[in-house]
Design a protein around this motif. Structure first.
Motif, PDB file in Angstrom:
ATOM      1  N   ASN A   1      -0.021   5.436   0.239  1.00 37.44           N
ATOM      2  CA  ASN A   1      -0.945   6.480   0.507  1.00 37.44           C
ATOM      3  C   ASN A   1      -2.428   5.889   0.503  1.00 37.44           C
TER       4      ASN A   1
ATOM      5  N   SER B   1      -3.402   3.625  -1.355  1.00 35.59           N
ATOM      6  CA  SER B   1      -3.661   2.695  -2.417  1.00 35.59           C
ATOM      7  C   SER B   1      -2.965   1.518  -2.690  1.00 35.59           C
TER       8      SER B   1
ATOM      9  N   HIS C   1      -1.120  -1.849  -4.314  1.00 27.48           N
ATOM     10  CA  HIS C   1      -0.625  -2.128  -5.652  1.00 27.48           C
ATOM     11  C   HIS C   1      -0.216  -3.566  -5.663  1.00 27.48           C
TER      12      HIS C   1
ATOM     13  N   GLU D   1       0.873  -1.157  -0.003  1.00 26.78           N
ATOM     14  CA  GLU D   1      -0.049  -0.113   0.034  1.00 26.78           C
ATOM     15  C   GLU D   1       0.855   1.068  -0.095  1.00 26.78           C
TER      16      GLU D   1
END
Length: 389
Positions: A143, A145, A147, A141
């Motif tokens: 921020n 979000s 990945h 992660e």
């Protein structure tokens, strides 16, 4: 995103592995939890074995090290009134290099950035998935979000508290640990070193080490209680303790000054076996810890990087997996020898809380043997400059 080798951890071992692989045309992505500034702010050891020096040159990042590093051709072992000068050059024809880990890491960052290396900072919630299959991947992660990083192999260079070792099932890994009943209080001072070589000193009041980073930056340590705190030590108290533990001839010329950094480090020995599981490989502190007495922490991580990089290069150049498959066994063979040397030096030079009269006499006998036996000094020198890869 996809890469050939995912590297978890942006410290010196992860960066060195990335740089070595890049120069062989192998793509990597380095994931780091902290910021670059945080990594470069950590104060760490600065004694580089001959093998690590050679690796830095192979990696193409040795220019500043070669210009600013300090070659050490020997060291001093002090035990009470006994002083032993170990001549590395005479016994091994090799030296060690004094060059701060922070500076080495800075050089590696600059090299990776110059080559547009993929460095990802500030990653959280890292998870290693399907490492025991032919399609491993890493999720993380940034921020808020999430990945995903697909890869062929994963190198866990994320330290003792990282996720890599914990990703190996408990039913697979075996851990060996020894906790020492003391720590090291270390200070950094903008003063010239007390001696041109390192001094390892044992006295009735405990251990001390005199080291340096450069000609005007010294690093000193004294043995202390694990329950102690740096706040309990004024600068004057530290210098007084150091002077009582090192040979009088050096104490008399010691230049003192304000301590610009002061911290206490506990001592432990730790090894995890195996160092690989499927397509996940552990490097450095993720797999093993040594007490700093033998200066083996960074150097043992570098030997892991050597074996792993050689195996990965072999695979990507020829498709053969023999070196990768043998990684754990090969790395552990050298790791345990470094563990032995670090344990031996720690046992020889420190005062232990439960040490009895017999133990004390054994220390004295060991020191006398080292003093009087050139073969013993040769073995010491061989281990200190670094066993061959």
């Amino acid at each position: 995103m996809r890469t050939q080798v995912a590297i978890i951890g942006g410290g010196p071992s992860g960066l060195l592995l990335s740089q070595l692989l890049h120069r062989q045309g192998i793509d990597t992505v380095v994931l780091e939890r902290k910021t670059k500034e945080y990594v470069l702010g950590r104060i760490r050891a600065g004694v580089l074995e001959a093998g690590l020096v050679d690796q830095m040159r192979t990696a193409g990042v040795s220019e500043r090290m070669d210009a600013e590093g300090i070659l050490h051709r020997g060291t001093v072992i002090s035990y009470g009134d006994t002083q032993i000068n170990i001549d590395f050059q005479a016994h091994t024809s090799k030296s060690v290099m004094i060059y701060g880990q922070t500076e080495l890491t800075r050089d590696l960052y600059e090299a990776r950035e110059a080559m547009s290396g993929n460095l990802v900072f500030g990653v959280n919630k890292v998870e290693i998935k399907d490492a025991d299959t032919t399609a491993p991947h890493v999720t993380y992660e940034i921020n808020g979000s999430m990945h995903r990083l697909d890869c062929d192999y994963i190198a866990g260079c994320d330290g003792f508290h990282g996720v890599s070792r914990q990703s190996i099932p408990k039913t697979v890994r075996h851990e060996y640990e020894k906790i020492y009943p003391f720590g090291w209080l270390g200070v950094l001072s903008e003063t010239p070193p007390v001696h041109h070589e390192l001094i390892y000193a044992s006295s009735d009041v405990g251990f001390a080490l005199c080291s340096m980073r450069n000609a005007q930056l010294s690093r000193y340590y004294v043995q202390c209680d694990l329950s102690d705190s740096p706040e309990n030590w004024s600068d004057n108290a530290f210098w007084d303790a150091l002077k009582r533990r090192i040979p009088e001839e050096h104490a008399d010329v010691l230049i003192t000054g304000p301590c610009i950094e002061k911290s206490i480090a506990p001592l432990r020995s730790f090894v995890c076996e195996p160092m690989q599981w499927g397509r996940l490989f552990l490097c450095g502190d993720a797999a093993h810890i040594v007490p700093p007495t033998g200066a083996k922490g960074l150097n043992t991580a570098a030997s892991d990087v050597h074996y792993l990089s050689q195996g990965l290069v072999q695979f990507y150049q020829s498709g053969e997996t023999a070196a990768i498959d043998a990684y754990s066994a090969k790395a552990l063979e050298r790791v345990w020898k470094a563990e032995r040397f670090s344990w031996w030096m720690t046992s020889l030079l420190h005062r232990f809380p439960d040490q009895n009269a017999f133990d004390f006499r054994m220390q004295q006998a060991e020191v006398a043997f080292l003093r009087d036996n050139p073969n013993a000094q040769a073995v010491f020198a061989e281990n200190y400059v670094g066993l061959p890869y």
